[in-house]
Write a protein that holds these residues in place. Structure first.
Motif, PDB file in Angstrom:
ATOM      1  N   GLY A  64     -19.382  18.295  60.213  1.00 22.52           N
ATOM      2  CA  GLY A  64     -18.667  19.563  60.196  1.00 22.52           C
ATOM      3  C   GLY A  64     -19.600  20.756  60.139  1.00 22.52           C
ATOM      4  O   GLY A  64     -19.426  21.744  60.863  1.00 22.52           O
ATOM      5  N   ILE A  65     -20.621  20.679  59.290  1.00 18.74           N
ATOM      6  CA  ILE A  65     -21.573  21.788  59.165  1.00 18.74           C
ATOM      7  C   ILE A  65     -22.377  21.935  60.452  1.00 18.74           C
ATOM      8  O   ILE A  65     -22.661  23.052  60.898  1.00 18.74           O
ATOM      9  N   SER A  66     -22.743  20.823  61.073  1.00 24.08           N
ATOM     10  CA  SER A  66     -23.480  20.876  62.337  1.00 24.08           C
ATOM     11  C   SER A  66     -22.639  21.519  63.442  1.00 24.08           C
ATOM     12  O   SER A  66     -23.150  22.297  64.254  1.00 24.08           O
ATOM     13  N   GLU A  67     -21.344  21.222  63.470  1.00 23.07           N
ATOM     14  CA  GLU A  67     -20.455  21.823  64.459  1.00 23.07           C
ATOM     15  C   GLU A  67     -20.359  23.332  64.254  1.00 23.07           C
ATOM     16  O   GLU A  67     -20.416  24.103  65.220  1.00 23.07           O
ATOM     17  N   GLU A  68     -20.218  23.764  63.009  1.00 17.02           N
ATOM     18  CA  GLU A  68     -20.128  25.198  62.733  1.00 17.02           C
ATOM     19  C   GLU A  68     -21.439  25.908  63.086  1.00 17.02           C
ATOM     20  O   GLU A  68     -21.426  27.043  63.572  1.00 17.02           O
ATOM     21  N   LEU A  69     -22.566  25.241  62.847  1.00 12.46           N
ATOM     22  CA  LEU A  69     -23.855  25.828  63.231  1.00 12.46           C
ATOM     23  C   LEU A  69     -23.951  25.956  64.743  1.00 12.46           C
ATOM     24  O   LEU A  69     -24.455  26.966  65.264  1.00 12.46           O
ATOM     25  N   ARG A  70     -23.479  24.955  65.461  1.00 14.53           N
ATOM     26  CA  ARG A  70     -23.519  25.008  66.924  1.00 14.53           C
ATOM     27  C   ARG A  70     -22.687  26.183  67.438  1.00 14.53           C
ATOM     28  O   ARG A  70     -23.120  26.918  68.334  1.00 14.53           O
ATOM     29  N   PHE A  71     -21.494  26.371  66.873  1.00 17.39           N
ATOM     30  CA  PHE A  71     -20.656  27.494  67.284  1.00 17.39           C
ATOM     31  C   PHE A  71     -21.351  28.826  67.003  1.00 17.39           C
ATOM     32  O   PHE A  71     -21.298  29.753  67.811  1.00 17.39           O
ATOM     33  N   GLU A  72     -22.000  28.917  65.840  1.00 16.62           N
ATOM     34  CA  GLU A  72     -22.677  30.169  65.484  1.00 16.62           C
ATOM     35  C   GLU A  72     -23.850  30.439  66.425  1.00 16.62           C
ATOM     36  O   GLU A  72     -24.109  31.597  66.784  1.00 16.62           O
ATOM     37  N   CYS A  73     -24.569  29.414  66.832  1.00 23.95           N
ATOM     38  CA  CYS A  73     -25.676  29.597  67.777  1.00 23.95           C
ATOM     39  C   CYS A  73     -25.175  30.136  69.109  1.00 23.95           C
ATOM     40  O   CYS A  73     -25.854  30.932  69.766  1.00 23.95           O
ATOM     41  N   ILE A  74     -23.989  29.721  69.524  1.00 24.21           N
ATOM     42  CA  ILE A  74     -23.418  30.211  70.770  1.00 24.21           C
ATOM     43  C   ILE A  74     -22.924  31.645  70.610  1.00 24.21           C
ATOM     44  O   ILE A  74     -23.203  32.519  71.438  1.00 24.21           O
ATOM     45  N   LYS A  75     -22.211  31.902  69.520  1.00 26.23           N
ATOM     46  CA  LYS A  75     -21.614  33.224  69.326  1.00 26.23           C
ATOM     47  C   LYS A  75     -22.656  34.306  69.089  1.00 26.23           C
ATOM     48  O   LYS A  75     -22.401  35.484  69.355  1.00 26.23           O
ATOM     49  N   SER A  76     -23.814  33.928  68.589  1.00 26.44           N
ATOM     50  CA  SER A  76     -24.849  34.932  68.313  1.00 26.44           C
ATOM     51  C   SER A  76     -25.365  35.585  69.583  1.00 26.44           C
ATOM     52  O   SER A  76     -26.091  36.580  69.519  1.00 26.44           O
ATOM     53  N   ALA A  77     -24.974  35.050  70.758  1.00 29.26           N
ATOM     54  CA  ALA A  77     -25.403  35.648  72.028  1.00 29.26           C
ATOM     55  C   ALA A  77     -24.779  37.017  72.233  1.00 29.26           C
ATOM     56  O   ALA A  77     -25.372  37.893  72.858  1.00 29.26           O
ATOM     57  N   PHE A  78     -23.563  37.206  71.682  1.00 25.06           N
ATOM     58  CA  PHE A  78     -22.889  38.482  71.917  1.00 25.06           C
ATOM     59  C   PHE A  78     -22.478  39.206  70.646  1.00 25.06           C
ATOM     60  O   PHE A  78     -21.906  40.282  70.689  1.00 25.06           O
ATOM     61  N   ARG A  79     -22.794  38.641  69.493  1.00 27.70           N
ATOM     62  CA  ARG A  79     -22.559  39.373  68.249  1.00 27.70           C
ATOM     63  C   ARG A  79     -23.355  38.730  67.118  1.00 27.70           C
ATOM     64  O   ARG A  79     -23.666  37.545  67.152  1.00 27.70           O
ATOM     65  N   GLU A  80     -23.718  39.527  66.141  1.00 31.38           N
ATOM     66  CA  GLU A  80     -24.441  39.030  64.971  1.00 31.38           C
ATOM     67  C   GLU A  80     -23.548  39.188  63.744  1.00 31.38           C
ATOM     68  O   GLU A  80     -23.092  40.286  63.434  1.00 31.38           O
ATOM     69  N   ASN A  81     -23.316  38.094  63.074  1.00 32.13           N
ATOM     70  CA  ASN A  81     -22.494  38.105  61.863  1.00 32.13           C
ATOM     71  C   ASN A  81     -23.104  37.110  60.882  1.00 32.13           C
ATOM     72  O   ASN A  81     -22.832  35.919  60.937  1.00 32.13           O
ATOM     73  N   LYS A  82     -23.934  37.612  59.991  1.00 33.14           N
ATOM     74  CA  LYS A  82     -24.660  36.732  59.080  1.00 33.14           C
ATOM     75  C   LYS A  82     -23.739  35.988  58.125  1.00 33.14           C
ATOM     76  O   LYS A  82     -24.069  34.906  57.653  1.00 33.14           O
ATOM     77  N   ALA A  83     -22.609  36.576  57.813  1.00 30.47           N
ATOM     78  CA  ALA A  83     -21.727  35.959  56.814  1.00 30.47           C
ATOM     79  C   ALA A  83     -20.821  34.894  57.412  1.00 30.47           C
ATOM     80  O   ALA A  83     -20.179  34.147  56.664  1.00 30.47           O
ATOM     81  N   ALA A  84     -20.757  34.798  58.730  1.00 35.90           N
ATOM     82  CA  ALA A  84     -19.784  33.904  59.357  1.00 35.90           C
ATOM     83  C   ALA A  84     -20.060  32.438  59.060  1.00 35.90           C
ATOM     84  O   ALA A  84     -19.170  31.699  58.646  1.00 35.90           O
ATOM     85  N   LEU A  85     -21.303  31.995  59.254  1.00 37.04           N
ATOM     86  CA  LEU A  85     -21.612  30.567  59.124  1.00 37.04           C
ATOM     87  C   LEU A  85     -21.397  30.042  57.705  1.00 37.04           C
ATOM     88  O   LEU A  85     -20.776  28.979  57.543  1.00 37.04           O
ATOM     89  N   PRO A  86     -21.900  30.710  56.647  1.00 38.55           N
ATOM     90  CA  PRO A  86     -21.631  30.183  55.299  1.00 38.55           C
ATOM     91  C   PRO A  86     -20.150  30.049  54.991  1.00 38.55           C
ATOM     92  O   PRO A  86     -19.705  29.049  54.407  1.00 38.55           O
ATOM     93  N   LEU A  87     -19.359  31.041  55.384  1.00 31.01           N
ATOM     94  CA  LEU A  87     -17.920  30.982  55.123  1.00 31.01           C
ATOM     95  C   LEU A  87     -17.265  29.849  55.906  1.00 31.01           C
ATOM     96  O   LEU A  87     -16.443  29.105  55.371  1.00 31.01           O
ATOM     97  N   LYS A  88     -17.656  29.709  57.168  1.00 30.27           N
ATOM     98  CA  LYS A  88     -17.079  28.660  58.002  1.00 30.27           C
ATOM     99  C   LYS A  88     -17.473  27.270  57.505  1.00 30.27           C
ATOM    100  O   LYS A  88     -16.649  26.350  57.464  1.00 30.27           O
ATOM    101  N   ALA A  89     -18.753  27.097  57.138  1.00 32.63           N
ATOM    102  CA  ALA A  89     -19.240  25.780  56.709  1.00 32.63           C
ATOM    103  C   ALA A  89     -18.571  25.338  55.418  1.00 32.63           C
ATOM    104  O   ALA A  89     -18.107  24.198  55.298  1.00 32.63           O
ATOM    105  N   VAL A  90     -18.506  26.237  54.437  1.00 35.71           N
ATOM    106  CA  VAL A  90     -17.877  25.888  53.154  1.00 35.71           C
ATOM    107  C   VAL A  90     -16.384  25.653  53.334  1.00 35.71           C
ATOM    108  O   VAL A  90     -15.817  24.690  52.803  1.00 35.71           O
ATOM    109  N   GLY A  91     -15.725  26.523  54.096  1.00 38.84           N
ATOM    110  CA  GLY A  91     -14.293  26.370  54.316  1.00 38.84           C
ATOM    111  C   GLY A  91     -13.941  25.064  55.004  1.00 38.84           C
ATOM    112  O   GLY A  91     -12.999  24.376  54.614  1.00 38.84           O
TER     113      GLY A  91
END
Length: 260
Positions: free
Chosen positions: A60-87
């Motif tokens: 699950g954490i690896s999947e959320e990291l993969r999504f964040e790596c893709i999304k960082s191409a068009f926006r930066e949101n440092k808080a997104a991954l920790p919230l997504k991974a824990v949730g």
């Protein structure tokens, strides 16, 4: 002869006692070892769900990291991954009591590799053994990935002379500069973000308002303030941006009109 027979008969009870002692020792050993063996098997079985839980957490954490790596191409949101991974960890793993991010690094450089994202999550969960005994365990999952660094990455140049050019991935074999009329008359591939939605409105002809964040959309940057979907009648060809060395390596040649 009678004395010898009587002597032999007198030895029989002793032999029988030794045989009975052996049988008794086997029964005692079996009584002690068999329950221990079954307890060990039960405990081993109880470990299997814990291992499966740990694997599910890591996935699950690896999947959320993969999504964040893709999304960082068009926006930066440092808080997104920790919230997504824990949730996701707490939502998909009923045995987890708590999940805490113990280390998080966003878009950093290490060992010559840039744009890295890493996260470490410590999880505590409880599990009951088949005997009804509750046990507690902790598991730390650490994953690292590299953010998208493709055509839309505008970070530091490794080569000063390596400029950005424009190519049409589905039309033509030349690369162009920004002043080329081919570029000005065509649309550019973008990925829908909140910032883009503030500058552009969705096209009504292709129902572009149904596009989700991160979806590919097409904008005419030289004129108009509307973004379109790929099936829109106004989108006939589009361009993307890449480094000149990458374009030449991919087989593109300089435009005969603008020189690239």
């Amino acid at each position: 002869m009678l004395y010898r027979l009587m002597g032999k008969n007198m030895n029989l009870p002793g032999n029988m006692k030794r045989k009975n002692n052996r049988k008794g020792s086997y029964l005692v050993e079996a009584t002690l070892t068999i329950p221990i063996f079954f307890i060990a098997v039960y405990l081993l079985i109880s470990i299997v769900p814990i291992i499966a839980e740990c694997e599910n957490i890591s996935f699950g954490i690896s999947e959320e990291l993969r999504f964040e790596c893709i999304k960082s191409a068009f926006r930066e949101n440092k808080a997104a991954l920790p919230l997504k991974a824990v949730g996701r960890t707490l939502r998909n793993n009923s045995r987890v009591n708590s999940a805490v991010v113990t280390e998080y690094k966003y878009l950093y450089t290490e060992n010559g590799i840039s744009d890295l994202i890493s996260i470490k999550v410590k999880n505590k969960f409880s599990e009951k053994s088949p005997l009804g005994i509750s046990s507690h365990a902790s598991f730390s999952s650490e994953v690292t990935g590299r953010a998208f660094t493709g055509a839309y990455y505008h970070g530091g140049d490794s080569c000063v002379d390596d400029k950005w050019v424009f190519v049409f991935p589905e039309w033509g074999e030349a690369y162009h500069n920004g002043a080329c009329t081919f570029v000005k008359g065509s649309c550019r591939l973008e990925y829908l973000s909140k910032a883009l939605m503030q500058d552009y409105k969705p096209c009504k002809l292709c129902n572009a308002s149904s596009a989700q964040l991160g979806s590919p959309v097409f904008c005419f940057t030289s004129y108009g303030k509307v973004y379109h979907l790929e099936n829109c009648s106004t989108v006939d060809r589009y361009y993307i941006e890449m480094k000149k060395t990458e374009a030449e390596a991919s087989g593109y040649r300089p435009c005969s009109k603008c020189g690239g």
